[in-house]
Write a protein that holds these residues in place. Structure first.
Motif, PDB file in Angstrom:
ATOM      1  N   GLU A 188       4.329  -2.181  -6.944  1.00 47.12           N
ATOM      2  CA  GLU A 188       4.312  -1.244  -6.410  1.00 47.12           C
ATOM      3  C   GLU A 188       3.373  -0.818  -4.923  1.00 47.12           C
ATOM      4  OE1 GLU A 188       1.623   1.194  -8.862  1.00 47.12           O
ATOM      5  OE2 GLU A 188       3.602   0.639 -11.321  1.00 47.12           O
ATOM      6  N   THR A 189       3.675  -2.381  -4.945  1.00 49.97           N
ATOM      7  CA  THR A 189       2.682  -3.548  -3.746  1.00 49.97           C
ATOM      8  C   THR A 189       2.478  -2.525  -2.264  1.00 49.97           C
ATOM      9  OG1 THR A 189       3.404  -5.489  -4.124  1.00 49.97           O
ATOM     10  CG2 THR A 189       2.064  -5.861  -2.477  1.00 49.97           C
ATOM     11  N   TYR A 190       3.906  -1.983  -2.095  1.00 54.74           N
ATOM     12  CA  TYR A 190       3.941  -1.453  -0.702  1.00 54.74           C
ATOM     13  C   TYR A 190       2.558   0.066  -0.607  1.00 54.74           C
ATOM     14  CZ  TYR A 190       5.486   2.555  -4.119  1.00 54.74           C
ATOM     15  OH  TYR A 190       5.746   3.800  -4.567  1.00 54.74           O
ATOM     16  N   SER A 191       1.875  -0.048  -2.205  1.00 63.70           N
ATOM     17  CA  SER A 191       1.110   1.664  -2.251  1.00 63.70           C
ATOM     18  C   SER A 191      -0.502   0.946  -1.873  1.00 63.70           C
ATOM     19  CB  SER A 191       1.140   1.631  -3.798  1.00 63.70           C
ATOM     20  OG  SER A 191       0.611   1.523  -5.205  1.00 63.70           O
ATOM     21  N   TYR A 192      -0.043  -0.532  -1.683  1.00 64.37           N
ATOM     22  CA  TYR A 192      -1.975  -0.792  -0.921  1.00 64.37           C
ATOM     23  C   TYR A 192      -1.932  -1.176   0.238  1.00 64.37           C
ATOM     24  CZ  TYR A 192      -2.136  -1.985  -6.277  1.00 64.37           C
ATOM     25  OH  TYR A 192      -2.059  -2.102  -7.488  1.00 64.37           O
ATOM     26  N   VAL A 193      -3.151   0.045   0.383  1.00 63.54           N
ATOM     27  CA  VAL A 193      -3.256  -0.181   1.530  1.00 63.54           C
ATOM     28  C   VAL A 193      -4.224  -1.060   2.152  1.00 63.54           C
ATOM     29  CG1 VAL A 193      -4.609   1.046   4.030  1.00 63.54           C
ATOM     30  CG2 VAL A 193      -3.444   2.720   1.592  1.00 63.54           C
ATOM     31  N   GLY A 194      -3.521  -1.498   3.195  1.00 58.34           N
ATOM     32  CA  GLY A 194      -4.446  -2.872   4.381  1.00 58.34           C
ATOM     33  C   GLY A 194      -4.456  -4.166   3.561  1.00 58.34           C
ATOM     34  N   LEU A 195      -3.053  -3.774   2.243  1.00 55.51           N
ATOM     35  CA  LEU A 195      -3.278  -5.413   1.208  1.00 55.51           C
ATOM     36  C   LEU A 195      -2.327  -6.924   2.449  1.00 55.51           C
ATOM     37  CD1 LEU A 195      -3.873  -7.247  -1.500  1.00 55.51           C
ATOM     38  CD2 LEU A 195      -0.793  -5.505  -1.299  1.00 55.51           C
ATOM     39  N   ASP A 196      -3.191  -7.583   2.768  1.00 57.35           N
ATOM     40  CA  ASP A 196      -2.699  -8.730   3.401  1.00 57.35           C
ATOM     41  C   ASP A 196      -3.331 -10.215   2.696  1.00 57.35           C
ATOM     42  OD1 ASP A 196      -1.453 -10.611   5.052  1.00 57.35           O
ATOM     43  OD2 ASP A 196      -3.223  -9.884   7.142  1.00 57.35           O
ATOM     44  N   ASP A 197      -2.371 -10.865   1.311  1.00 57.78           N
ATOM     45  CA  ASP A 197      -2.156 -11.393   1.332  1.00 57.78           C
ATOM     46  C   ASP A 197      -2.389 -13.077   2.097  1.00 57.78           C
ATOM     47  OD1 ASP A 197      -2.373 -10.578  -1.323  1.00 57.78           O
ATOM     48  OD2 ASP A 197      -0.616 -11.002  -1.928  1.00 57.78           O
ATOM     49  N   LYS A 198      -2.112 -12.791   3.423  1.00 54.97           N
ATOM     50  CA  LYS A 198      -2.258 -13.728   4.452  1.00 54.97           C
ATOM     51  C   LYS A 198      -3.824 -14.363   4.198  1.00 54.97           C
ATOM     52  CE  LYS A 198       0.364 -11.933   6.596  1.00 54.97           C
ATOM     53  NZ  LYS A 198       1.483 -11.908   8.067  1.00 54.97           N
ATOM     54  N   GLU A 199      -4.509 -13.112   4.524  1.00 51.00           N
ATOM     55  CA  GLU A 199      -5.975 -13.408   4.298  1.00 51.00           C
ATOM     56  C   GLU A 199      -6.852 -14.242   3.574  1.00 51.00           C
ATOM     57  OE1 GLU A 199      -7.772 -12.857   7.285  1.00 51.00           O
ATOM     58  OE2 GLU A 199      -5.286 -12.107   8.394  1.00 51.00           O
TER      59      GLU A 199
END
Length: 503
Positions: A486-497
């Motif tokens: 369900e990763t696609y459902s998280y708005v603005g998620l960016d683990d690289k940050e």
């Protein structure tokens, strides 16, 4: 290295007959808080259906007394403690597998006893009073718990009468008399109640044949056959606190199961249920083997295959709150229990919890592993590496190819071995404190958990290849399930940050 190709579909059912029953010390111990704490833990993590222990009719439970009335000694039945004990069991969702014994002192024909708590092992001096006692006890159970409930309780007559320690002179004919009187008394309360025996230990299997022929010839009720199974040899060393014994391989216990099943098939009652009402490696409650990962790896094969031959097999016992050889003298003292004192799970506890995670669809099995599928689609497998030799090393690699109908996979692996989930070895490092401080207990509880690994994988052409390295006396549970990402459902998620976390 061994390579295993697991079939995509099972052709058999994995019988969880190991869950039917578990053993306990004398029933009077159920009045202790720590005992009930251990049972609650076992039921939450494993969930046995029945519990069997000695001493229902022994004096500490207090059911049978005699009082003088008008110059005559008459029975008085007191159910105060047994009601409290059975109520505690039922609250924890476990039913009694009733063992009818030992002999109340006021009814005993002699003074021979067994164990620290002095269970009397002589026949009744008055069989009519014994019969009345059995009728009174069973009738009370029916009145308190209801006939439909009590019909689910097996009633076993005595314990190991083939040994002089447990039955005066190991008198077979006297036991048959006791069995007949007892079985008819149970059935007089309700003909649908289950009664059986002879509850012998290994080495005297002619008792099984003679017992069943006796019942057939005299028309004595018998609804199941019971026996015990251990695989330890005679002690090669005894001390004040410990027994040291070598073990036969696990195959020996499975052969015991098969042999007695065949004796039943050849008897006048070929289809009777067969219950192993006690089993373990050593028959001694002061053998350190019970505290170790070796015991866990040994028991794994028994749990895997035993249900093919017996209707139930009851591990002896669930708790080290146990007093056959006096009150335990140290935290780890070689006790039978799955749970050590202070509610510390032993390695064998986790083997039972691992097997509880298996499914009923059996995909593959051999002497070192079992692969199943649960109803929720999860593939659950257990592998073990039993090593009964001294020394280091003995690692073993097993490659397992498992067909899976999905590509994205989550894998969870739990491990117990000499290093992980082994509080006994940490207790040794602490200097073997007999009565550990609370901080020590806290550490041991932390150590007593399985080591857990997780990973995300993708199947290749519908097959997941697992490379499993097993250390000495390791048992590992691996659970494989589909990832619903369900990763696609998280708005603005960016683990690289996340600094220094993901590239």
């Amino acid at each position: 290295m061994k390579i295993v190709n697991v079939p995509s579909n099972g052709r058999a059912q994995f019988k969880k007959n190991w869950k039917f029953c578990v053993g306990t010390g004398r029933l009077g111990l159920a009045l202790q808080k720590e005992y009930l704490d251990h049972l609650k833990l076992v039921q939450e993590k494993i969930g046995f259906r029945y519990i069997r222990g000695h001493g229902l009719l022994s004096d500490d439970v207090g059911i049978y007394r005699e009082v003088e009335i008008d110059g005559e000694m008459k029975p008085f039945y007191n159910f105060t403690y047994i009601d409290r004990i059975l109520d505690s069991y039922l609250v924890l969702n476990i039913r009694p597998f009733i063992e009818l014994g030992f002999m109340p002192k006021a009814l005993a024909s002699g003074d021979q006893t067994v164990f620290y708590w002095k269970g009397n092992v002589t026949p009744p001096k008055d069989y009519s009073k014994w019969r009345d006692l059995i009728v009174a006890v069973v009738s009370h159970f029916v009145e308190r718990y209801g006939i439909e409930e009590v019909r689910t309780w097996p009633f076993e007559v005595w314990n190991e009468p083939n040994l002089v320690n447990f039955w005066k002179d190991a008198d077979k004919q006297e036991y048959f008399k006791l069995y007949e009187v007892t079985a008819r008394a149970v059935k007089s309360v309700d003909p649908h109640l289950q009664v059986g025996g002879p509850a012998i230990c290994g080495g005297s299997d002619e008792w099984i044949t003679d017992f069943l022929h006796f019942c057939a010839e005299r028309g004595v009720p018998v609804d199941f056959v019971s026996r015990h199974a251990y695989t330890s040899k005679a002690p090669h060393k005894k001390t004040f606190e410990y027994y040291y014994q070598e073990l036969e391989p696990p195959e020996d216990m499975l052969e015991q199961f098969k042999k007695v099943r065949e004796l039943i098939r050849q008897s006048p009652f070929p289809n009777l249920p067969f219950h192993i009402t006690e089993y373990n490696t050593s028959y001694s409650p002061i053998n350190p083997i019970h505290d170790t990962p070796l015991n866990a790896a040994y028991i794994a094969r028994i749990l895997s295959e035993g249900g093919d031959y017996v209707d139930s097999f009851s591990y002896w016992t669930f708790s080290d709150v146990f007093e056959e050889m006096d009150v335990p003298k140290a935290l780890f003292h070689g006790g039978f229990g799955l749970v050590a004192l202070h509610s510390i799970p032993k390695p064998t506890f986790h083997v039972f919890a691992f097997f509880d995670a298996l499914g009923e669809e059996l995909l593959y099995r051999d002497p070192e592993m079992i692969v199943t599928r649960r109803n929720d689609g999860v593939v659950a497998l257990i592998l073990w590496n039993l090593v009964m030799e001294k020394g280091e090393g003995f690692e073993k690699e097993i490659i397992v190819d498992i067909p899976v109908p999905f590509s994205n996979i989550f894998i969870k692996r739990q491990i117990i071995n000499e290093q992980y989930g082994n509080p006994w070895i940490v207790w040794k490092q602490m200097g073997r404190p007999r009565f550990p401080r609370n901080k020590m207990v806290e550490t041991l509880r932390q150590i007593a958990r399985p080591h857990t690994l997780t990973e995300r994988r993708e199947a290749m052409d519908g097959v997941l290849r697992l490379s499993v390295m097993l250390r000495k006396n390791e048992v590992t549970l691996i659970e494989i399930e589909h990832v619903n990402d369900e990763t696609y459902s998280y708005v603005g998620l960016d683990d690289k940050e996340l600094t220094s976390y993901f590239s």
